[in-house]
Design a protein around this motif. Sequence first.
Motif, PDB file in Angstrom:
ATOM      1  N   ILE A 130       0.850  -1.193   0.000  1.00 15.77           N
ATOM      2  CA  ILE A 130       0.000   0.000   0.000  1.00 15.77           C
ATOM      3  C   ILE A 130       0.885   1.242   0.000  1.00 15.77           C
ATOM      4  CG2 ILE A 130      -1.780   1.265   1.256  1.00 15.77           C
ATOM      5  CD1 ILE A 130      -2.514  -1.442   2.575  1.00 15.77           C
ATOM      6  N   LEU A 131       0.708   2.100  -1.013  1.00 13.99           N
ATOM      7  CA  LEU A 131       1.468   3.341  -1.079  1.00 13.99           C
ATOM      8  C   LEU A 131       0.902   4.343  -0.086  1.00 13.99           C
ATOM      9  CD1 LEU A 131       3.624   5.117  -2.465  1.00 13.99           C
ATOM     10  CD2 LEU A 131       1.835   5.858  -4.052  1.00 13.99           C
ATOM     11  N   SER A 168       7.612  15.984  -8.739  1.00 18.10           N
ATOM     12  CA  SER A 168       7.293  14.611  -9.107  1.00 18.10           C
ATOM     13  C   SER A 168       8.265  13.649  -8.432  1.00 18.10           C
ATOM     14  CB  SER A 168       7.372  14.444 -10.631  1.00 18.10           C
ATOM     15  OG  SER A 168       6.395  15.253 -11.265  1.00 18.10           O
ATOM     16  N   VAL A 169       7.711  12.575  -7.874  1.00 14.75           N
ATOM     17  CA  VAL A 169       8.523  11.563  -7.192  1.00 14.75           C
ATOM     18  C   VAL A 169       8.295  10.222  -7.889  1.00 14.75           C
ATOM     19  CG1 VAL A 169       9.031  10.450  -5.002  1.00 14.75           C
ATOM     20  CG2 VAL A 169       8.190  12.802  -5.025  1.00 14.75           C
ATOM     21  N   GLY A 225       8.016  -2.057   2.106  1.00 13.06           N
ATOM     22  CA  GLY A 225       8.842  -1.684   3.250  1.00 13.06           C
ATOM     23  C   GLY A 225       9.869  -0.613   2.942  1.00 13.06           C
ATOM     24  N   GLU A 226       9.938  -0.150   1.692  1.00 11.09           N
ATOM     25  CA  GLU A 226      10.927   0.860   1.311  1.00 11.09           C
ATOM     26  C   GLU A 226      10.293   2.250   1.276  1.00 11.09           C
ATOM     27  OE1 GLU A 226      13.983  -1.806  -1.375  1.00 11.09           O
ATOM     28  OE2 GLU A 226      12.449  -0.630  -2.404  1.00 11.09           O
ATOM     29  N   SER A 227      11.142   3.260   1.482  1.00 10.47           N
ATOM     30  CA  SER A 227      10.661   4.638   1.558  1.00 10.47           C
ATOM     31  C   SER A 227      11.554   5.570   0.751  1.00 10.47           C
ATOM     32  CB  SER A 227      10.633   5.126   3.014  1.00 10.47           C
ATOM     33  OG  SER A 227       9.874   4.272   3.842  1.00 10.47           O
ATOM     34  N   THR A 237       6.097   6.005   1.466  1.00  7.43           N
ATOM     35  CA  THR A 237       6.586   4.660   1.749  1.00  7.43           C
ATOM     36  C   THR A 237       5.584   3.636   1.221  1.00  7.43           C
ATOM     37  OG1 THR A 237       7.352   3.191   3.532  1.00  7.43           O
ATOM     38  CG2 THR A 237       5.463   4.590   4.009  1.00  7.43           C
ATOM     39  N   VAL A 238       6.056   2.428   0.979  1.00  2.00           N
ATOM     40  CA  VAL A 238       5.174   1.342   0.556  1.00  2.00           C
ATOM     41  C   VAL A 238       5.024   0.398   1.741  1.00  2.00           C
ATOM     42  CG1 VAL A 238       4.816  -0.584  -1.024  1.00  2.00           C
ATOM     43  CG2 VAL A 238       5.870   1.526  -1.857  1.00  2.00           C
ATOM     44  N   LEU A 239       3.822   0.345   2.288  1.00  2.00           N
ATOM     45  CA  LEU A 239       3.550  -0.472   3.467  1.00  2.00           C
ATOM     46  C   LEU A 239       3.248  -1.914   3.069  1.00  2.00           C
ATOM     47  CD1 LEU A 239       1.151   1.993   5.315  1.00  2.00           C
ATOM     48  CD2 LEU A 239       3.596   1.680   5.727  1.00  2.00           C
TER      49      LEU A 239
END
Length: 217
Positions: free
Chosen positions: A121-122, A143-144, A152-154, A178-180
């Motif tokens: 989940i973003l 923009s990212v 798990g990365e941010s 982060t991606v949860l």
Amino acid sequence: MAIAMQADARSVKTKGDLRKLRLGGMVPGVVYGKQLSKSATVSIREKELKALLRSQPNAVLEMEVPGQGKHSVMVADVQRDSLNGVITHVDFHQINMNEEVRANVRIEATGDSAGVREGGILSIVLHELEVQCLPGAIPEQISVDISSLGIGESLQVKDLMLPQGVEVSSDPEVVVLTVLAPQKELDETEAEAQDVEAKEAESRSDHAQHEEISTST
């Protein structure tokens, strides 16, 4: 290129007069700045202001300040009704195009994250970023690219790619997004165990309260 913004002189000051002004589709405002002889009270067309705030909230505006000529200004503050969100007042700051200003710029996630494809989940932690630069260099958005992010990365402020001449004052270690990990679905046994535990905790709490009342009496 500066956007032309029409500003009318405003002399009304009582609450009743301001209410009539707003009912007529106008928003009361003030223009202030070092190059003005004095702050100017103005009124702005609500429809025009709302369109600006939706599309280009950090735009440089060319405004004919009543009695003081044309000046470059930016929106400095917008006040809204707490109940319905209607704009009730706006402040404009007269600027020098050769002096840096601060502005909040929207962060936009782009790309297709590998972690999201796997069920992650973003989570966007920071929706806006305060930048400092010349007025003409303020980006419409930052923009990212999230393509490389796994579960798990941010990405932190220090990872952002900013246009030349644009700086940020935020802590470089602040997490932007982060991606949860995906939420684990509980099976019947786990759900039942959690329900029992919750009831036991509630029972212990009730018992403790009863003992406290008994002791006090």
